[in-house]
Design an enzyme around this catalytic site. Sequence first.
Site, PDB file in Angstrom:
ATOM      1  N   HIS A 129      64.502  29.585  20.210  1.00 32.41           N
ATOM      2  CA  HIS A 129      64.338  29.066  18.849  1.00 32.41           C
ATOM      3  C   HIS A 129      65.039  29.972  17.823  1.00 32.41           C
ATOM      4  O   HIS A 129      65.836  29.508  17.000  1.00 32.41           O
ATOM      5  CB  HIS A 129      62.840  28.963  18.540  1.00 32.41           C
ATOM      6  CG  HIS A 129      62.525  28.433  17.176  1.00 32.41           C
ATOM      7  ND1 HIS A 129      62.227  27.107  16.948  1.00 32.41           N
ATOM      8  CD2 HIS A 129      62.453  29.046  15.962  1.00 32.41           C
ATOM      9  CE1 HIS A 129      61.992  26.932  15.648  1.00 32.41           C
ATOM     10  NE2 HIS A 129      62.119  28.097  15.031  1.00 32.41           N
ATOM     11  N   GLU A 130      64.753  31.265  17.876  1.00 31.32           N
ATOM     12  CA  GLU A 130      65.331  32.185  16.881  1.00 31.32           C
ATOM     13  C   GLU A 130      66.837  32.318  17.072  1.00 31.32           C
ATOM     14  O   GLU A 130      67.588  32.400  16.097  1.00 31.32           O
ATOM     15  CB  GLU A 130      64.647  33.554  16.937  1.00 31.32           C
ATOM     16  CG  GLU A 130      63.152  33.548  16.610  1.00 31.32           C
ATOM     17  CD  GLU A 130      62.779  32.876  15.289  1.00 31.32           C
ATOM     18  OE1 GLU A 130      63.637  32.781  14.389  1.00 31.32           O
ATOM     19  OE2 GLU A 130      61.627  32.425  15.165  1.00 31.32           O
ATOM     20  N   HIS A 133      68.483  29.434  15.413  1.00 28.67           N
ATOM     21  CA  HIS A 133      68.669  29.674  13.970  1.00 28.67           C
ATOM     22  C   HIS A 133      69.886  30.578  13.745  1.00 28.67           C
ATOM     23  O   HIS A 133      70.687  30.339  12.847  1.00 28.67           O
ATOM     24  CB  HIS A 133      67.452  30.381  13.377  1.00 28.67           C
ATOM     25  CG  HIS A 133      66.273  29.484  13.141  1.00 28.67           C
ATOM     26  ND1 HIS A 133      66.386  28.223  12.621  1.00 28.67           N
ATOM     27  CD2 HIS A 133      64.941  29.696  13.330  1.00 28.67           C
ATOM     28  CE1 HIS A 133      65.171  27.690  12.501  1.00 28.67           C
ATOM     29  NE2 HIS A 133      64.279  28.553  12.939  1.00 28.67           N
ATOM     30  N   CYS A 140      63.892  21.231  13.518  1.00 30.01           N
ATOM     31  CA  CYS A 140      64.057  19.868  13.997  1.00 30.01           C
ATOM     32  C   CYS A 140      62.687  19.191  13.984  1.00 30.01           C
ATOM     33  O   CYS A 140      61.664  19.845  14.143  1.00 30.01           O
ATOM     34  CB  CYS A 140      64.623  19.917  15.415  1.00 30.01           C
ATOM     35  SG  CYS A 140      64.841  18.316  16.187  1.00 30.01           S
ATOM     36  N   CYS A 145      61.352  19.242  20.929  1.00 29.23           N
ATOM     37  CA  CYS A 145      62.565  20.057  20.794  1.00 29.23           C
ATOM     38  C   CYS A 145      62.184  21.514  20.513  1.00 29.23           C
ATOM     39  O   CYS A 145      61.255  21.785  19.756  1.00 29.23           O
ATOM     40  CB  CYS A 145      63.446  19.518  19.669  1.00 29.23           C
ATOM     41  SG  CYS A 145      64.909  20.529  19.362  1.00 29.23           S
ATOM     42  N   CYS A 164      66.808  19.202  21.801  1.00 28.88           N
ATOM     43  CA  CYS A 164      66.942  17.743  21.873  1.00 28.88           C
ATOM     44  C   CYS A 164      68.437  17.420  21.827  1.00 28.88           C
ATOM     45  O   CYS A 164      69.271  18.290  21.555  1.00 28.88           O
ATOM     46  CB  CYS A 164      66.199  17.081  20.717  1.00 28.88           C
ATOM     47  SG  CYS A 164      67.007  17.292  19.126  1.00 28.88           S
ATOM     48  N   CYS A 167      70.206  18.407  18.488  1.00 30.46           N
ATOM     49  CA  CYS A 167      70.382  19.860  18.332  1.00 30.46           C
ATOM     50  C   CYS A 167      71.430  20.376  19.320  1.00 30.46           C
ATOM     51  O   CYS A 167      72.237  21.250  18.992  1.00 30.46           O
ATOM     52  CB  CYS A 167      69.058  20.590  18.545  1.00 30.46           C
ATOM     53  SG  CYS A 167      67.899  20.367  17.175  1.00 30.46           S
TER      54      CYS A 167
HETATM   55 ZN   LIG Z   1      62.187  28.512  13.042  1.00 29.45          ZN
HETATM   56 ZN   LIG Z   2      66.123  19.086  17.967  1.00 32.32          ZN
END
Ligand SMILES: [Zn+2]
Ligand SMILES: [Zn+2]
Length: 176
Positions: A129-130, A133, A140, A145, A164, A167
């Site tokens: 996740h990070e 970014h 999202c 996702c 997903c 993304c």
């Molecule tokens: Zn975040």
């Molecule tokens: Zn996504």
Amino acid sequence: MSLIKIIPLQFSAVEELEIMLSIISNRFKIETRLSTRPFDMTPYFNPVRSQYNANEIIQQLVTSAGDDNKIVGITELDLFIPVLKYIFGQAYLGGSAALVSGHRLHNSRYGLAEDPKLYSDRLLKCLIHELGHAFGLKHCLKPGCVMVSTTYVEEMDQKSDIFCHTCQEELAELTA
Ligand SMILES: [Zn+2]
Ligand SMILES: [Zn+2]
């Protein structure tokens, strides 16, 4: 983009990270390495909050990232940013550095039996996740996702560690 470096900053379960390297590398299609270096966390400790300042740590990491690289610091210390009570992780959109904490990912923190598999699943989701970014992906809304924003571990357990379709396509463009 040539390299993703994962840097333990006071994080003892380094073998956890070694298992994740190939998964992360596959997910971003970029070579991913573990990089250990001395890093003193004491200057970032806030005695009033008994937590560590994530923004200041990231700023320090940025200075050592190098143009082509993304750096993710990982720690078991508790992190905060001034506007939030705690964070699982932090990254600047499209920046070169990110930070993840395993501190609040342990079941034992919530009065439940420790579950090492669940812990490492959560850790992987946070890392991806990070990093997402850091590569420029925003939050999202598509259920499941990995880029869905989460505040509680229960929410984190509802999502997967994969991007997903939307993304994934955006990431392909951002990393092209
Ligand atoms: Zn975040
Ligand atoms: Zn996504």
